[in-house]
Design an enzyme around this catalytic site. Sequence first.
Site, PDB file in Angstrom:
ATOM      1  N   ARG A 109       0.851  -1.203   0.000  1.00  8.71           N
ATOM      2  CA  ARG A 109       0.000   0.000   0.000  1.00  8.71           C
ATOM      3  C   ARG A 109       0.875   1.237   0.000  1.00  8.71           C
ATOM      4  NH1 ARG A 109      -4.700   0.227   4.337  1.00  8.71           N
ATOM      5  NH2 ARG A 109      -2.938   0.655   5.696  1.00  8.71           N
ATOM      6  N   THR A 113      -1.463   7.442  -0.366  1.00  8.91           N
ATOM      7  CA  THR A 113      -2.784   7.273  -0.991  1.00  8.91           C
ATOM      8  C   THR A 113      -3.536   6.049  -0.460  1.00  8.91           C
ATOM      9  OG1 THR A 113      -1.933   5.849  -2.742  1.00  8.91           O
ATOM     10  CG2 THR A 113      -1.874   8.234  -3.149  1.00  8.91           C
ATOM     11  N   ASP A 205       0.477  -3.765  12.031  1.00  7.12           N
ATOM     12  CA  ASP A 205       0.922  -4.115  10.677  1.00  7.12           C
ATOM     13  C   ASP A 205       1.244  -5.612  10.637  1.00  7.12           C
ATOM     14  OD1 ASP A 205       2.733  -4.620   8.416  1.00  7.12           O
ATOM     15  OD2 ASP A 205       2.585  -2.455   8.121  1.00  7.12           O
ATOM     16  N   ASP A 208       4.747  -6.700   9.198  1.00  6.89           N
ATOM     17  CA  ASP A 208       5.845  -6.417  10.123  1.00  6.89           C
ATOM     18  C   ASP A 208       5.838  -7.390  11.300  1.00  6.89           C
ATOM     19  OD1 ASP A 208       7.026  -4.387   8.717  1.00  6.89           O
ATOM     20  OD2 ASP A 208       5.904  -2.786   9.721  1.00  6.89           O
TER      21      ASP A 208
END
Length: 214
Positions: A109, A113, A205, A208
């Site tokens: 991603r 945006t 995340d 991660d």
Amino acid sequence: MPDYDASRLHVVDHPLVQHKLTLLRDRNTPTKDFRELVTELAIFEGYEALRDLPLEDVQVETPLEVMTGKRIAGKKLAIIPILRAGLGMVDGLLKLVPTARVGHLGMYRDEETHNPVSYYCKLPEDINQRTCIVVDPMLATGGSLTAAIQFLRGAGARDIRCLTIVSCPEGIKNVLDFSDYVQLYTCVVDRELNQNAYILPGLGDAGDRIFGTR
Ligand code: PRP
Ligand code: URA
């Protein structure tokens, strides 16, 4: 009432799933445990997503007599992780279907945006003849998953099932509205997205945490 086709959303909320999900969310869960939990949750989800696999009769000789048993009727499967985080779910699904092929879709991603940027695609050649199981632990805006579905449709895939672990209403709506042929499986529907398009309460995340990169 949800404003999407809820008949194509399957929430796998078995008590064992809910328990493991809480461990997964915990910020203090170490990388090794996080990775194992993602694998275990993928097994639970895969079990549900594959419950309509066709069967055929087969003769089997028990120590006592011959009987007619059942076996999976040669349905071809492809597991398609969205890189990176989707990789964490592949081993769980391969434990269920060791003969499945694995395709890869690389996407990240854009931080500004939040739109997906595609960087890699390698699919089995006969993808149009396979049931495609797309895996990615997080469904946030839905941008990554809809791009993956578009890719697979472009390659001729017809039976597409998507497995996520944590989803939010916005992403679910985007995916189900985008594709009236897709079935979506998730372990939970969380509350909302924050201003950075992270799921709340979420788990942070996923990539991660699976790979220990932060
Ligand atoms: C995460 C996640 C999904 C995507 C979900 O990946 O694994 O692919 O974001 O967000 P969306 O629904 O808004 O598209 P990310 O882009 O962080 O890449 P990574 O797996 O490499 O960490
Ligand atoms: N990607 C993640 O890994 N987590 C989120 O909450 C949203 C997107």
